[in-house]
Design an enzyme around this catalytic site. Sequence first.
Site: not given
Length: 236
Positions: A29-30, A86, A96, A98-99, A105
């Site tokens: 993720g970012s 998230d 979690k 979102g990606g 993960e």
Amino acid sequence: MDARQLKIEAARVALGRVENGMRLGIGTGSTADEFVRLLAEKVESGFEVKGVPTSERTAGLCVELGVPLFSLEELPELDLTIDGTDEVDAALRLIKGGGGALLREKIVAAASKRMIVIADESKVVDTLGAFALPIEINKFGMTATHRALDKAAVRLGLGGDINLRMDGTVPFETDGGHFIFDASFSLIPDAEALSDALHAIPGVVEHGMFLGVACEAIIAGPSGIKIMNNKGSQQI
Ligand code: 5RP
């Protein structure tokens, strides 16, 4: 301070938790990307780490920036995983995925002695569920799985749509070759009961609630860093 700067600040504090020589799970993720960038700078100046990525995306960034990578097969036990989220609540329950990397993960976090979450303060919630819950499913029988999910939701008194995640005109496909349903429950009063109900559906590969997995959350806000752990939360 903009959103990116907050992610960098949380990532910087998390980097301080990484010791020389550690076997490290690296999230997706970012926010995790910012962590990888800071880690890469440290590696360039001689710091040693053995990274295990949680997605092809993260693997690509690590390779590009020179962070040494290993597979989970090579390193099945890890010292620490650092990942984004998230949503996170006061009990360190997470949503979690979102990606779309929730399965890897979760496998990587479960193989780690500790998981630390990094996020900006917009991710902190009183109750999970405002973020649509990602549910990774096997492609086979996806309509039957959708119906089973609807029934489980009704049984638990949860409303909202359950939608197949799309990537343009085709279903989004995870690194593991599965699809994702995003469940817009709005509020999940009993995450543990929902987790059990989802795990009981054969077509469900995994869901995005991480319950009892994270041991610390490093949350960045305009007024500084908040540390959340089993002792509560504390501003530093
Ligand atoms: C990917 C994830 C991410 O950690 C989560 O979506 C947070 O991403 P970001 O840091 O970009 O907000 O679970 O599957």
